[in-house]
Scaffold this motif. Structure first.
Motif, mmCIF file in Angstrom:
data_model
loop_
_atom_site.group_PDB
_atom_site.id
_atom_site.type_symbol
_atom_site.label_atom_id
_atom_site.label_comp_id
_atom_site.label_asym_id
_atom_site.label_seq_id
_atom_site.Cartn_x
_atom_site.Cartn_y
_atom_site.Cartn_z
ATOM 1 N N VAL A 1 -37.327 -28.055 38.893
ATOM 2 C CA VAL A 1 -38.759 -28.214 39.121
ATOM 3 C C VAL A 1 -39.448 -28.385 37.767
ATOM 4 N N SER A 2 -40.368 -29.351 37.714
ATOM 5 C CA SER A 2 -41.165 -29.573 36.513
ATOM 6 C C SER A 2 -42.405 -30.371 36.919
ATOM 7 N N ASP A 3 -43.205 -30.695 35.932
ATOM 8 C CA ASP A 3 -44.364 -31.543 36.204
ATOM 9 C C ASP A 3 -43.953 -32.938 36.659
ATOM 10 N N TYR A 4 -42.710 -33.300 36.393
ATOM 11 C CA TYR A 4 -42.239 -34.640 36.741
ATOM 12 C C TYR A 4 -41.687 -34.735 38.151
ATOM 13 N N GLY A 5 -41.378 -33.597 38.757
ATOM 14 C CA GLY A 5 -40.860 -33.651 40.112
ATOM 15 C C GLY A 5 -40.009 -32.452 40.476
ATOM 16 N N ILE A 6 -39.501 -32.488 41.694
ATOM 17 C CA ILE A 6 -38.699 -31.407 42.266
ATOM 18 C C ILE A 6 -37.460 -32.046 42.872
ATOM 19 N N THR A 7 -36.291 -31.477 42.537
ATOM 20 C CA THR A 7 -35.034 -32.055 43.003
ATOM 21 C C THR A 7 -34.067 -30.972 43.439
ATOM 22 N N TRP A 8 -33.420 -31.189 44.581
ATOM 23 C CA TRP A 8 -32.321 -30.346 45.083
ATOM 24 C C TRP A 8 -31.071 -31.210 45.039
ATOM 25 N N THR A 9 -30.027 -30.724 44.377
ATOM 26 C CA THR A 9 -28.764 -31.445 44.325
ATOM 27 C C THR A 9 -27.658 -30.490 44.737
ATOM 28 N N GLU A 10 -26.842 -30.917 45.679
ATOM 29 C CA GLU A 10 -25.701 -30.127 46.128
ATOM 30 C C GLU A 10 -24.433 -30.877 45.762
ATOM 31 N N MET A 11 -23.509 -30.166 45.095
ATOM 32 C CA MET A 11 -22.283 -30.791 44.620
ATOM 33 C C MET A 11 -21.065 -29.977 45.057
ATOM 34 N N ARG A 12 -20.000 -30.682 45.299
ATOM 35 C CA ARG A 12 -18.717 -30.051 45.598
ATOM 36 C C ARG A 12 -17.649 -30.839 44.855
#
Length: 114
Positions: free
Chosen positions: A62-73
């Protein structure tokens, strides 16, 4: 009007960062390797990560530039969400933790939704 919206956005990001820090603490207490790093003293951005099982990682930025959820396996990206969808996914993780799901069951439940 724009200055007011900018201030509301800053407050929103700060609230989200505080909640990520709390979630990392709860997850650690439940036996998950978790961390939440912030940049600077203003809490305007954060990197949250939790390992749900061997080679199963969730990263939330999360930042002023955006919000990202990443799931990795196994070092491969399973799912990447942004904005409201990323926050909804984070809420689902928080709900699972709140309902005291055992560490061995959480990766299975996350994967079922993906």
């Amino acid at each position: 009007m724009f200055l007011r919206l900018a201030e509301q956005h800053r407050q929103y990001v700060q609230d989200l960062v505080m909640n990520l820090q709390a979630l990392a603490i709860v997850l650690e207490r439940r036996g998950y390797p978790a961390s939440c790093y912030t940049c600077g003293g203003q809490m305007s951005s954060a990197s949250f990560m939790v390992s749900l099982a061997d080679n199963h990682l969730i990263r939330f930025l999360v930042s002023d530039y955006g919000i990202t959820w990443t799931e990795m396996r196994d070092d491969r990206e399973l799912m990447k969400l942004e904005g409201a969808e990323a926050i909804s996914q984070l809420q689902e993780l928080a709900n699972l933790v709140k309902n005291a799901i055992s560490p061995s069951d959480l990766p299975k439940l996350i994967t079922k939704r993906a």
